[in-house]
Write a protein that holds these residues in place. Sequence first.
Motif, mmCIF file in Angstrom:
data_model
loop_
_atom_site.group_PDB
_atom_site.id
_atom_site.type_symbol
_atom_site.label_atom_id
_atom_site.label_comp_id
_atom_site.label_asym_id
_atom_site.label_seq_id
_atom_site.Cartn_x
_atom_site.Cartn_y
_atom_site.Cartn_z
ATOM 1 N N UNK A 81 0.810 -1.217 0.000
ATOM 2 C CA UNK A 81 0.000 0.000 0.000
ATOM 3 C C UNK A 81 0.845 1.269 0.000
ATOM 4 N N UNK A 82 2.157 1.135 0.129
ATOM 5 C CA UNK A 82 3.054 2.288 0.035
ATOM 6 C C UNK A 82 3.592 2.459 -1.384
ATOM 7 N N UNK A 83 3.283 1.524 -2.256
ATOM 8 C CA UNK A 83 3.713 1.546 -3.657
ATOM 9 C C UNK A 83 5.230 1.663 -3.785
ATOM 10 N N UNK A 84 5.948 0.833 -3.037
ATOM 11 C CA UNK A 84 7.395 0.791 -3.140
ATOM 12 C C UNK A 84 7.857 -0.259 -4.142
ATOM 13 N N UNK A 85 6.999 -1.196 -4.483
ATOM 14 C CA UNK A 85 7.320 -2.242 -5.455
ATOM 15 C C UNK A 85 6.374 -2.082 -6.645
ATOM 16 N N UNK A 86 6.945 -2.097 -7.835
ATOM 17 C CA UNK A 86 6.159 -1.889 -9.043
ATOM 18 C C UNK A 86 6.019 -3.196 -9.817
ATOM 19 N N UNK A 87 4.833 -3.415 -10.378
ATOM 20 C CA UNK A 87 4.613 -4.614 -11.200
ATOM 21 C C UNK A 87 4.496 -4.254 -12.671
ATOM 22 N N UNK A 88 4.492 -2.983 -12.977
ATOM 23 C CA UNK A 88 4.264 -2.536 -14.354
ATOM 24 C C UNK A 88 5.330 -3.052 -15.312
ATOM 25 N N UNK A 89 6.593 -2.959 -14.916
ATOM 26 C CA UNK A 89 7.682 -3.324 -15.814
ATOM 27 C C UNK A 89 7.651 -4.825 -16.115
ATOM 28 N N UNK A 90 7.389 -5.627 -15.086
ATOM 29 C CA UNK A 90 7.431 -7.075 -15.290
ATOM 30 C C UNK A 90 6.233 -7.596 -16.072
ATOM 31 N N UNK A 91 5.083 -6.952 -15.959
ATOM 32 C CA UNK A 91 3.896 -7.482 -16.597
ATOM 33 C C UNK A 91 3.473 -6.713 -17.832
ATOM 34 N N UNK A 92 4.263 -5.747 -18.259
ATOM 35 C CA UNK A 92 3.894 -4.991 -19.451
ATOM 36 C C UNK A 92 3.967 -5.853 -20.708
ATOM 37 N N UNK A 93 4.938 -6.764 -20.786
ATOM 38 C CA UNK A 93 5.014 -7.632 -21.969
ATOM 39 C C UNK A 93 3.805 -8.571 -22.018
ATOM 40 N N UNK A 94 3.375 -9.064 -20.867
ATOM 41 C CA UNK A 94 2.177 -9.912 -20.826
ATOM 42 C C UNK A 94 0.952 -9.115 -21.266
#
Length: 184
Positions: A81-94
């Motif tokens: 909930x602090x948004x310190x870890x991003x998932x955008x880069x890893x799942x953008x190709x998917x």
Amino acid sequence: MSHPHDGDRSAMPNPEQNGPADQPWAQPQQPAPTYGGEPGAGYGAAPGGPPSGQQPAAGTSWTPATPPKKEAGFFRAMVDFKFQHFITVRFSSFLYIVAFLVAALLWLSQIISGIVFGAALGNLNSAFYEEPSFNAVPLLLAILFGWIPSVIALILMRLGLEFAVATVRTAQNTTKLAEAAAGR
């Protein structure tokens, strides 16, 4: 052969003019840095450690560099909930693969719609002609021009993903710079 004073710039310069002493920026200020952190260290050496293939000298304290931080997993990043870890880069190709498949299905659905409308128009023509027929114009239009909305949607998805990934990478690199400046 041309004379040095008649505008030929390829002539050899006068050795007394523009020597290295006249150009302080042309002289190296510092020796070139070596990989490995210390002079004479090879490419395989750890920063601050002994050169590659050598043991540390007796009585010296050498510790290996700290390993990089591990990225959080998908579910851990989802509940961050602090948004310190991003998932955008890893799942953008998917997400881009999914968008590509949706664009292909959109074009296929337009071709199928062209077949249905061609059959419907052919059936309407049966009132004028005694037998039902098939009108191929909607099918040809779907095949020739139906890919355009799919490609536009794919381009927009790609632009959005590239913007999101660039924003996240900028945030990650800024965090790294701030941590390095703070001396962590």
